[in-house]
Write a protein that holds these residues in place. Structure first.
Motif, PDB file in Angstrom:
ATOM      1  N   PRO A  77      -0.306  -8.821  11.761  1.00 56.89           N
ATOM      2  CA  PRO A  77      -1.275  -8.275  13.091  1.00 56.89           C
ATOM      3  C   PRO A  77      -2.515  -9.018  13.415  1.00 56.89           C
ATOM      4  N   VAL A  78      -2.693  -9.374  14.648  1.00 59.11           N
ATOM      5  CA  VAL A  78      -3.531 -10.540  14.929  1.00 59.11           C
ATOM      6  C   VAL A  78      -4.337  -9.247  14.979  1.00 59.11           C
ATOM      7  N   PRO A  79      -6.100 -10.103  14.533  1.00 58.15           N
ATOM      8  CA  PRO A  79      -7.611  -9.451  14.455  1.00 58.15           C
ATOM      9  C   PRO A  79      -7.696  -9.139  15.915  1.00 58.15           C
ATOM     10  N   GLY A  80      -7.963  -7.807  16.024  1.00 57.21           N
ATOM     11  CA  GLY A  80      -9.265  -7.268  17.451  1.00 57.21           C
ATOM     12  C   GLY A  80      -7.208  -6.586  18.370  1.00 57.21           C
ATOM     13  N   ASN A  81      -6.404  -7.355  18.571  1.00 55.32           N
ATOM     14  CA  ASN A  81      -5.595  -6.504  19.241  1.00 55.32           C
ATOM     15  C   ASN A  81      -4.747  -5.043  18.542  1.00 55.32           C
ATOM     16  N   PHE A  82      -3.842  -4.105  19.106  1.00 58.63           N
ATOM     17  CA  PHE A  82      -3.733  -3.110  19.401  1.00 58.63           C
ATOM     18  C   PHE A  82      -2.293  -3.194  18.951  1.00 58.63           C
ATOM     19  N   TYR A  83      -2.381  -1.922  17.821  1.00 59.60           N
ATOM     20  CA  TYR A  83      -0.676  -1.898  17.291  1.00 59.60           C
ATOM     21  C   TYR A  83      -0.573  -0.507  17.271  1.00 59.60           C
ATOM     22  N   TRP A  84       1.063   0.116  17.249  1.00 58.59           N
ATOM     23  CA  TRP A  84       1.163   1.240  16.494  1.00 58.59           C
ATOM     24  C   TRP A  84       1.891   0.880  15.102  1.00 58.59           C
ATOM     25  N   TYR A 103      -0.674  -2.538   6.561  1.00 59.60           N
ATOM     26  CA  TYR A 103       0.043  -2.798   7.700  1.00 59.60           C
ATOM     27  C   TYR A 103      -0.844  -5.311   7.689  1.00 59.60           C
ATOM     28  N   TRP A 104      -1.657  -5.177   6.970  1.00 58.37           N
ATOM     29  CA  TRP A 104      -2.067  -6.504   6.746  1.00 58.37           C
ATOM     30  C   TRP A 104      -1.454  -7.177   6.354  1.00 58.37           C
ATOM     31  N   ASN A 105      -0.385  -7.183   6.037  1.00 54.01           N
ATOM     32  CA  ASN A 105       1.336  -8.341   4.932  1.00 54.01           C
ATOM     33  C   ASN A 105       2.008  -8.368   6.487  1.00 54.01           C
ATOM     34  N   LYS A 149       8.901   0.716   4.017  1.00 58.65           N
ATOM     35  CA  LYS A 149       9.509  -0.122   4.067  1.00 58.65           C
ATOM     36  C   LYS A 149       8.313   0.080   5.414  1.00 58.65           C
ATOM     37  N   GLN A 150       7.806  -0.553   6.427  1.00 65.55           N
ATOM     38  CA  GLN A 150       6.686  -0.733   7.203  1.00 65.55           C
ATOM     39  C   GLN A 150       6.815  -0.898   8.741  1.00 65.55           C
ATOM     40  N   PHE A 151       6.653  -1.392   9.720  1.00 66.43           N
ATOM     41  CA  PHE A 151       6.631  -1.515  10.352  1.00 66.43           C
ATOM     42  C   PHE A 151       5.573  -1.825  11.597  1.00 66.43           C
ATOM     43  N   LEU A 152       5.264  -3.287  12.017  1.00 62.22           N
ATOM     44  CA  LEU A 152       4.859  -2.934  13.381  1.00 62.22           C
ATOM     45  C   LEU A 152       4.965  -2.984  14.188  1.00 62.22           C
ATOM     46  N   CYS A 153       4.266  -1.971  15.210  1.00 53.59           N
ATOM     47  CA  CYS A 153       4.659  -2.248  16.860  1.00 53.59           C
ATOM     48  C   CYS A 153       3.977  -2.319  17.962  1.00 53.59           C
ATOM     49  N   ASP A 154       4.059  -3.062  19.016  1.00 53.33           N
ATOM     50  CA  ASP A 154       4.174  -2.828  19.583  1.00 53.33           C
ATOM     51  C   ASP A 154       3.297  -1.740  20.700  1.00 53.33           C
ATOM     52  N   LEU A 155       1.558  -1.855  21.202  1.00 52.49           N
ATOM     53  CA  LEU A 155       1.075  -0.875  21.705  1.00 52.49           C
ATOM     54  C   LEU A 155       1.749  -0.580  22.412  1.00 52.49           C
ATOM     55  N   THR A 156       1.935  -1.093  23.784  1.00 50.52           N
ATOM     56  CA  THR A 156       2.522  -0.176  24.969  1.00 50.52           C
ATOM     57  C   THR A 156       4.445   0.013  25.332  1.00 50.52           C
ATOM     58  N   THR A 157       4.850  -0.825  24.836  1.00 52.12           N
ATOM     59  CA  THR A 157       6.520  -1.330  24.699  1.00 52.12           C
ATOM     60  C   THR A 157       6.737  -0.285  23.274  1.00 52.12           C
ATOM     61  N   ASN A 178      -2.394  -6.084  -6.047  1.00 53.59           N
ATOM     62  CA  ASN A 178      -2.023  -4.566  -6.237  1.00 53.59           C
ATOM     63  C   ASN A 178      -0.997  -4.290  -4.861  1.00 53.59           C
ATOM     64  N   TYR A 179      -0.664  -2.647  -4.915  1.00 54.11           N
ATOM     65  CA  TYR A 179       0.301  -2.144  -4.001  1.00 54.11           C
ATOM     66  C   TYR A 179       0.406  -0.787  -4.337  1.00 54.11           C
ATOM     67  N   PRO A 180      -0.077   0.217  -3.028  1.00 53.15           N
ATOM     68  CA  PRO A 180      -0.509  -0.526  -2.256  1.00 53.15           C
ATOM     69  C   PRO A 180      -1.629  -1.251  -1.610  1.00 53.15           C
ATOM     70  N   ASN A 181      -1.999  -2.250  -0.827  1.00 55.96           N
ATOM     71  CA  ASN A 181      -3.373  -2.345  -0.287  1.00 55.96           C
ATOM     72  C   ASN A 181      -3.232  -2.580   1.016  1.00 55.96           C
ATOM     73  N   PRO A 182      -3.797  -2.332   1.476  1.00 51.91           N
ATOM     74  CA  PRO A 182      -5.685  -1.760   0.920  1.00 51.91           C
ATOM     75  C   PRO A 182      -4.442   0.379   0.557  1.00 51.91           C
ATOM     76  N   PHE A 183      -4.920   0.970   0.020  1.00 50.31           N
ATOM     77  CA  PHE A 183      -5.155   1.658  -0.671  1.00 50.31           C
ATOM     78  C   PHE A 183      -5.886   2.887  -0.694  1.00 50.31           C
ATOM     79  N   ASN A 184      -4.930   3.755  -0.953  1.00 50.88           N
ATOM     80  CA  ASN A 184      -6.404   5.692  -0.685  1.00 50.88           C
ATOM     81  C   ASN A 184      -5.271   6.189  -2.010  1.00 50.88           C
ATOM     82  N   PRO A 185      -5.901   6.925  -2.639  1.00 53.37           N
ATOM     83  CA  PRO A 185      -6.648   6.357  -3.750  1.00 53.37           C
ATOM     84  C   PRO A 185      -6.565   5.795  -4.744  1.00 53.37           C
ATOM     85  N   VAL A 186      -4.398   5.939  -4.343  1.00 54.30           N
ATOM     86  CA  VAL A 186      -4.297   5.125  -5.681  1.00 54.30           C
ATOM     87  C   VAL A 186      -3.007   4.339  -5.551  1.00 54.30           C
ATOM     88  N   THR A 187      -3.442   2.858  -6.902  1.00 55.41           N
ATOM     89  CA  THR A 187      -3.073   1.809  -6.352  1.00 55.41           C
ATOM     90  C   THR A 187      -2.089   1.457  -7.833  1.00 55.41           C
TER      91      THR A 187
END
Length: 354
Positions: A207-214, A202-204, A234-242, A268-277
């Protein structure tokens, strides 16, 4: 395991050639007729019996009653996790939570609570599933190194309900993405992550380093040998508590048939990946093409391409199944056929996280 039999339409069965001894009968039913028994999906069912003793004679009236095991939401998985966490060493630190095969109600067939301990040198994951709870040691030192970069997660009870998160994701474009018509060869699956996501896929989404998310990923892809290959996500970054959706983004593998007007090495895509990119690159003209992977010390890890190619758009795939987690570099080098002059060199980095 000694023998099996197919149950008749009226529910009767005979298991032949059972030697004397004590046995525990088990039955399973393929409810959706897909050719496999997948109990953790909550669709297929199983049945168990108390032990029976065979001693030179046939047994009758051994009745089995089918039961189902439904996928678990986060709250249920957390409760099961609490029964195991005290078995881990003192000083344990929760680094991330992962869920796989998540439905729109926030229920998953597999939840992993991943811990490090002994000064971030060892790790274990508490695996929670409807049918199989266990503690699994982490032996991949590269993965442990990647996990150690994450901020330790605490206060799991403050996290929004997984069902709330998925409802928000569905309303923020997830439903539209999920209901797309795709080729029959592509399957859909979804996953969730919880914790410090700045070093995850979800780096793209910033997300703020050190903060927690869904984090939630919707994906169309294909299943290979013990691996899943994304073709459209399709990726979604969500607030931890709400559970509210903060940001979202899509990525799609496309084929390009026209001749490019420049050289280009894509991320490369995906990135990060496991184990194929997958790595895409473009050639404005023909030449000898070299695409290699290197570790942080500059050692050559893999040769993906080493041949003469004409102008066009290409893709290469790296399967890092037997490679430890960590940061790697991939370099594209193109040399003209005519005089051997170097035409193009570019290097990018990628993250393998297992």
């Amino acid at each position: 395991f000694v023998s099996f039999a197919k149950v008749n339409s009226n529910g009767t069965y005979t298991i032949p050639y059972v030697p004397n001894g004590t046995f525990w009968p088990i039955a399973a039913k393929d409810v959706n007729n897909d050719g496999s028994i997948d109990v953790e999906s909550g669709i297929d069912v199983v049945a168990f019996s108390d032990s029976v003793v065979v001693n030179g004679a046939s047994l009758t009236n051994v009745d089995l009653t089918f039961i189902s095991f439904s996928p678990l939401n986060f709250s249920e998985a957390l409760s099961e996790h609490n029964n195991f966490v005290q078995e881990l060493p003192n000083g344990k630190q929760l680094k991330t939570v992962q869920a796989y095969h998540v439905d729109t109600l926030g229920r998953a067939t597999d939840w992993d609570f991943i811990y490090l301990y002994d000064n971030n040198t060892k790790g274990s994951r508490i695996h929670i599933a409807p049918f199989d709870n266990k503690i699994k040691p982490i032996t991949d030192l590269g993965w442990i190194g990647g996990l150690s970069q994450k901020v330790t997660f605490s206060n799991l009870e403050n996290a929004a309900a997984s069902g709330v998160v998925m409802a928000n994701v569905e309303n923020a474009g997830g439903r539209e993405f999920r209901l797309q018509k795709k080729a029959d060869s592509l399957k859909f699956q979804s996953s969730m992550n919880l914790g410090d996501l700045s070093y995850d896929r979800y780096w793209n989404l910033n997300p703020v380093p050190g903060n927690f998310y869904w984090g939630v990923t919707y994906s169309f892809g294909v299943e290979g040998d013990n691996q899943w290959i994304d073709y459209d996500t399709k990726q979604f970054l969500c607030d931890l508590t709400t559970g509210a959706v903060i940001n979202s983004g899509s990525a799609k593998v496309t084929e390009q048939n026209s001749i490019p007007n420049s050289y280009q090495l894509s991320q490369n895509y995906p990135n990060p990946f496991n184990p194929v990119t997958k790595i895409d690159y473009q050639l404005a003209s023909g030449g000898t093409v070299s695409l290699k992977v290197f570790d942080l010390l500059g050692r050559e890890i893999a040769v993906l391409v080493n041949e003469v190619k004409t102008a066009g758009s290409y893709s290469a795939q790296w399967n890092a199944m037997n490679i430890p987690s960590g940061m790697y570099f991939y370099r594209l080098q193109v040399t003209k056929n005519t005089n051997g002059a170097e035409n193009f060199v570019q290097t990018k980095k990628m993250m393998l996280v297992k």
